[in-house]
Scaffold this active site. Structure first.
Site, PDB file in Angstrom:
ATOM      1  CG  ASN A 274      -0.197  -0.101   2.505  1.00 14.65           C
ATOM      2  OD1 ASN A 274       0.568   0.792   2.849  1.00 14.65           O
ATOM      3  ND2 ASN A 274      -0.371  -1.197   3.229  1.00 14.65           N
TER       4      ASN A 274
ATOM      5  N   PRO B 176      -3.647 -11.461   9.965  1.00 12.92           N
ATOM      6  CG  PRO B 176      -1.673 -11.812  11.148  1.00 12.92           C
ATOM      7  CD  PRO B 176      -2.282 -11.968   9.787  1.00 12.92           C
TER       8      PRO B 176
ATOM      9  CE  LYS C   2     -11.333   1.040  10.994  1.00 11.80           C
ATOM     10  NZ  LYS C   2     -10.634   1.511   9.807  1.00 11.80           N
TER      11      LYS C   2
HETATM   12  O1  C5P Z   1      -9.253  -2.002  10.319  1.00  7.48           O
HETATM   13  P1  C5P Z   1      -8.219  -1.042   9.832  1.00  7.48           P
HETATM   14  O2  C5P Z   1      -7.159  -1.679   8.990  1.00  7.48           O
HETATM   15  O3  C5P Z   1      -8.772   0.188   9.191  1.00  7.48           O
HETATM   16  O4  C5P Z   1      -7.533  -0.517  11.177  1.00  7.48           O
HETATM   17  C1  C5P Z   1      -6.397   0.281  11.165  1.00  7.48           C
HETATM   18  C2  C5P Z   1      -5.630   0.071  12.436  1.00  7.48           C
HETATM   19  O5  C5P Z   1      -5.501  -1.333  12.684  1.00  7.48           O
HETATM   20  C3  C5P Z   1      -4.238   0.621  12.365  1.00  7.48           C
HETATM   21  O6  C5P Z   1      -3.870   1.019  13.669  1.00  7.48           O
HETATM   22  C4  C5P Z   1      -3.405  -0.591  11.928  1.00  7.48           C
HETATM   23  O7  C5P Z   1      -2.075  -0.508  12.362  1.00  7.48           O
HETATM   24  C5  C5P Z   1      -4.151  -1.740  12.599  1.00  7.48           C
HETATM   25  N1  C5P Z   1      -4.135  -3.005  11.854  1.00  7.48           N
HETATM   26  C6  C5P Z   1      -3.471  -4.091  12.371  1.00  7.48           C
HETATM   27  N2  C5P Z   1      -3.482  -5.292  11.714  1.00  7.48           N
HETATM   28  C7  C5P Z   1      -4.162  -5.430  10.564  1.00  7.48           C
HETATM   29  C8  C5P Z   1      -4.849  -4.346  10.014  1.00  7.48           C
HETATM   30  C9  C5P Z   1      -4.821  -3.137  10.689  1.00  7.48           C
HETATM   31  O8  C5P Z   1      -2.828  -3.963  13.427  1.00  7.48           O
HETATM   32  N3  C5P Z   1      -4.137  -6.602   9.931  1.00  7.48           N
END
Ligand code: C5P
Length: 436
Positions: free
Chosen positions: A237, A332, A364
């Protein structure tokens, strides 16, 4: 913002912001006597910002410029910001009568040279005392931090690198140079480190000079992850890691012990930060859980992949068909897994949203059982791989809006909010270091 009008030597009125107090979390309790050396290079103008930050952090600042530096920025500018006459020459009789160069060397509790030119590094390495700044560096017993800035070829030249190795071996510390676009139009290592990072590098590494998070251990993730499709391709990304790295520097400046788990980025490790590099979400998950034991605050600033290819091909996939299907499996969720630990640290997440930013972020915060979330709007190219950003910080019963600004300043403000909420919650939830 308060402003001061400063007349430069060519008679132009410059408008400079007065020293603004830095965020509460980064203000050392007692200021030190800092001697700022400025040598000749285009980055000399950034010394003005460094002096402003040092004064804002409560330090007593004396500026010494080389003759070449005065061609890039006027002594009057640095005098206005430091509040003291700037010293430029070894042979200034009036200045020598007031505070001789040896007394000035004794006065300093910390020396920082920013920018340090290639010529200055060479003179320092050679033990020269051919101008006031070199003489002071030779005479002082204070620690010396050098922030080099020069053309990247000059920096990479073996002569400069040998001087850097020699000076490092003598215990002088370096901050930067940063990588990127240079004033000469070329790209490479040689940019002056950001003034806020130079300020962070001046802190006592033992944390003895305080800070809101002094003695606390913060584990932080930053950057993107890469999910392998085959041995040469991956899904990733747009995260540059800049916000996470700025946070690591700001946390160190607030006195925290900082461990950084980083995905693949092109950024220098902030001084004093312990860094672990990983590639995939799985690796990041394992590394975070291997390091979490004594952590007081966990900050998930990484843009972790939500999905990864179910299988990584052993060999490079050949383009034999018009269509290629790649099956993806959920990666994960590291943040949720940390928040679900029985003895969990204070958990801060990030939310990058393109629409309904605050509603999605609050959702969230609740769903992932976080203590705090920092939400940013990533629609229309905002936030990713940029040097500035804005954030909305949310917690169960509150919110704070942090305005659009450079990521290093934004990081200072975010750390102040995290420290404030963490310290409030720590009353009811003792730090893990106490429980262990
Ligand atoms: O659910 P989303 O990806 O939008 O959430 C973002 C937050 O979750 C960020 O703090 C990111 O570091 C964390 N995250 C994580 N593991 C993932 C996906 C997101 O720790 N697989």
């Amino acid at each position: 913002m308060e402003v001061a009008a400063v007349r430069t030597d060519n008679g132009v009125m410059n408008t400079l912001s007065r020293p603004r107090p830095v965020a509460a979390g980064t203000r050392p309790p007692a200021g030190r006597r800092v001697l700022v050396g400025v040598t000749g290079g285009i980055a000399a103008y950034k010394a003005a910002e460094l002096v402003r930050l040092l004064r804002g952090a409560g330090h007593d600042v004396q500026v010494v410029m080389t003759e070449a530096a005065t061609r890039f920025v006027t002594p009057l500018t640095l005098q206005a910001l430091s509040g003291k006459p700037v010293r430029t020459g070894l042979w200034d009789e009036a200045a020598e009568a007031a505070m001789g160069h040896i007394e000035l060397a004794r006065w300093a509790e910390q020396v920082v040279v920013a920018p340090a030119s290639a010529d200055f590094l060479a003179r320092l390495a050679g033990g020269r005392a051919d101008d006031l700044l070199a003489t002071l560096c030779l005479a002082t017993t204070a620690p010396i931090v050098l922030a080099p800035a020069m053309n990247h070829r000059m920096w990479l030249n073996p002569a400069t690198q040998a001087n850097v190795a020699l000076l490092s071996g003598r215990g002088l510390r370096f901050v930067g140079p940063a990588d990127g676009e240079q004033a000469c139009g070329e790209v490479g290592p040689g940019r002056l480190a950001e003034p806020a990072d130079i300020l962070a590098a001046l802190r006592d590494p033992s944390g003895a000079d305080g800070g809101l998070l002094s003695g606390r251990h913060v584990l932080l993730t930053a950057g993107p992850t890469r999910e392998a499709v085959d041995p040469v391709r991956f899904i990733s990304n747009r995260s540059s890691g800049k916000m996470g790295f700025a946070l690591a520097a700001a946390l160190t400046a607030a006195g925290a012990r900082v461990t950084l788990v980083s995905g693949p980025v092109c950024l220098a490790t902030p001084p004093g930060v312990e860094r672990h590099d990983v590639e995939s979400a799985d690796e990041m998950y394992r590394k975070v859980h291997a390091l979490i034991a004594d952590v007081d605050i966990y900050i998930g600033a990484a843009a972790v992949a939500d999905y990864r290819p179910t299988q990584c091909a052993d060999r490079k996939i050949k383009k034999t068909s018009d269509c290629l299907d790649i099956t993806l499996t959920r990666a994960p969720d590291i943040l949720s897994s940390v928040a679900a630990l029985a003895r969990r640290p204070f958990v801060v997440g990030f939310a990058a949203e393109t629409n309904d930013v605050e509603r999605n972020a609050r959702d969230k915060l609740e769903r992932k059982k976080l203590d705090m979330i920092a939400a940013n709007d990533v629609s229309e190219g905002r936030a990713f791989d940029r040097d500035d950003n804005a954030l909305i910080v949310l917690w169960a019963d509150g919110r704070r809006q942090l305005s659009q600004q450079r990521k290093c300043e934004l990081a200072d403000e975010l750390v102040a909010v995290i420290a404030e909420r963490y310290l409030l919650s720590a009353g009811a939830q003792p730090a893990l270091t106490v429980l262990a």
